[in-house]
Design an enzyme around this catalytic site. Structure first.
Site, mmCIF file in Angstrom:
data_model
loop_
_atom_site.group_PDB
_atom_site.id
_atom_site.type_symbol
_atom_site.label_atom_id
_atom_site.label_comp_id
_atom_site.label_asym_id
_atom_site.label_seq_id
_atom_site.Cartn_x
_atom_site.Cartn_y
_atom_site.Cartn_z
ATOM 1 N N LYS A 201 0.826 -1.160 -0.063
ATOM 2 C CA LYS A 201 -0.053 0.047 -0.047
ATOM 3 C C LYS A 201 0.802 1.365 0.031
ATOM 4 C CE LYS A 201 -2.753 1.641 3.707
ATOM 5 N NZ LYS A 201 -3.855 1.673 4.236
HETATM 6 C C1 R5P Z 1 -2.742 4.617 8.354
HETATM 7 O O1 R5P Z 1 -1.748 4.354 8.914
HETATM 8 C C2 R5P Z 1 -3.958 3.607 8.340
HETATM 9 O O2 R5P Z 1 -2.943 2.446 8.247
HETATM 10 C C3 R5P Z 1 -4.800 3.711 6.975
HETATM 11 O O3 R5P Z 1 -5.339 2.506 7.081
HETATM 12 C C4 R5P Z 1 -4.463 4.321 5.824
HETATM 13 O O4 R5P Z 1 -3.408 5.499 6.055
HETATM 14 C C5 R5P Z 1 -5.361 4.281 4.862
HETATM 15 O O5 R5P Z 1 -6.329 5.253 5.387
HETATM 16 P P1 R5P Z 1 -6.511 6.741 4.705
HETATM 17 O O6 R5P Z 1 -7.176 6.477 3.334
HETATM 18 O O7 R5P Z 1 -7.514 7.448 5.766
HETATM 19 O O8 R5P Z 1 -5.153 7.476 4.559
#
Ligand code: R5P
Length: 292
Positions: A201
């Site tokens: 990711k």
């Molecule tokens: C962040 O540390 C978290 O793991 C979230 O899962 C990730 O950042 C995704 O969330 P967002 O779309 O709010 O950035």
């Protein structure tokens, strides 16, 4: 005595055994269980996924939109392909009869009050198995204060996952002072893949994102990042998919929207239906207006 089997012409000796290449980038050589779990995360019909990320509480506490997951998030689950959360939320709030797969946050330690790169593996692989998760997620802080340790933590989780067929999603975390550009994300995502993560990711960047996906030998999903106006978030998702991402793992741009349900469906229309951002935005507005 069992009945004697009647010999028939059912061996099709002239037909080579059928089989097909696995649909997911870089995953052909993985074992069956790992592939089966990845096939639940990524839809085999298009190779894409819409993951709903609600794990923010593991270092941020009850952040805006996640104060009451039972009230605000559970109704969104039918539109998500995957739920990404912590084991605490899974056990306390999420009903075990959900049919979508779970990707579990398996790292943690520091809060927003401390140095975030000081994370550890925060869950045994046995508990991941017990919960029936389809993948684990762990933060990797390339360039961060505890860079090496976070990378080695990831490799340990990968090793544990390989023992039991559970994929690891490496999450490239960006420190406050780090430059967020394609060069950085090429480095971070490639390191994660080279060291064993089954998928990664990362964040979308406006310039050169296609070089990030091209140079990474495993699938990439994008995080949504900070809340943006809805149309901008939809454009980002569209561009990411168009430039080689295999999906989104999105949180704030969904659950902090004035219509989380509308955003869920709009993102899904882009990721799985190749819908243009403006059309998806219309869908979001229609759903939002219907509810008001
Ligand atoms: C962040 O540390 C978290 O793991 C979230 O899962 C990730 O950042 C995704 O969330 P967002 O779309 O709010 O950035």
């Amino acid at each position: 005595m069992p009945e004697v089997d009647k010999e028939g012409k059912t061996y099709y000796e002239d037909i080579p055994q059928r089989g097909k290449l696995f649909f997911l980038k870089g995953s052909t050589e993985l074992d069956w269980g790992m592939k089966n779990r990845l096939s639940r995360i990524f839809n085999p019909s298009d190779g894409h996924t819409v993951m709903l990320a609600i794990d923010h509480g593991y270092f941020q506490g009850p952040t805006s939109g996640l104060e009451r997951i039972d009230v605000n998030i559970v109704p969104l689950l039918p539109d998500a392909d995957v739920l990404m959360c912590t084991r605490g939320i899974l056990r306390t709030i999420i009903s075990p009869d959900i049919t979508i797969p779970v990707v579990i946050r398996a790292s943690g330690g520091p809060s927003i009050l401390k140095e975030l790169s000081d994370e550890q593996i925060a869950m045994d692989i046995e508990d991941c198995i017990r919960l029936g998760v389809c993948a684990t997620a762990i933060q990797v802080f390339i360039g961060g204060q505890f860079e090496s340790r976070s990378v080695i933590n990831m490799t340990r989780l990968v090793d544990a996952g390989l023992r039991y067929g559970i994929p690891t999603m490496a999450v490239t975390a960006v420190g406050k002072d780090m430059v967020r550009d394609a060069k950085y994300f090429r480095l971070a995502t490639r390191m994660c893949a080279e060291l064993g993560a089954q998928y990664v990711k990362t964040y979308y960047v406006d310039e050169g994102f296609e070089t990030v996906t091209a140079a990474c030998p495993v699938p990439i999903v994008i995080a949504g990042g900070k809340k943006q106006p809805e149309l901008d978030a939809l454009k980002m998702a569209y561009n990411a998919i168009d430039q080689g991402a295999s999906g989104v793992d999105m949180g704030r741009n969904i659950f902090q929207s004035d219509s989380p349900e509308g955003m869920m469906k709009a993102i899904k229309a882009i990721v799985h239906g190749k819908e243009k951002p403006e059309k998806a935005y219309d869908l979001y507005q229609t759903i939002k207006n219907k509810k008001n």
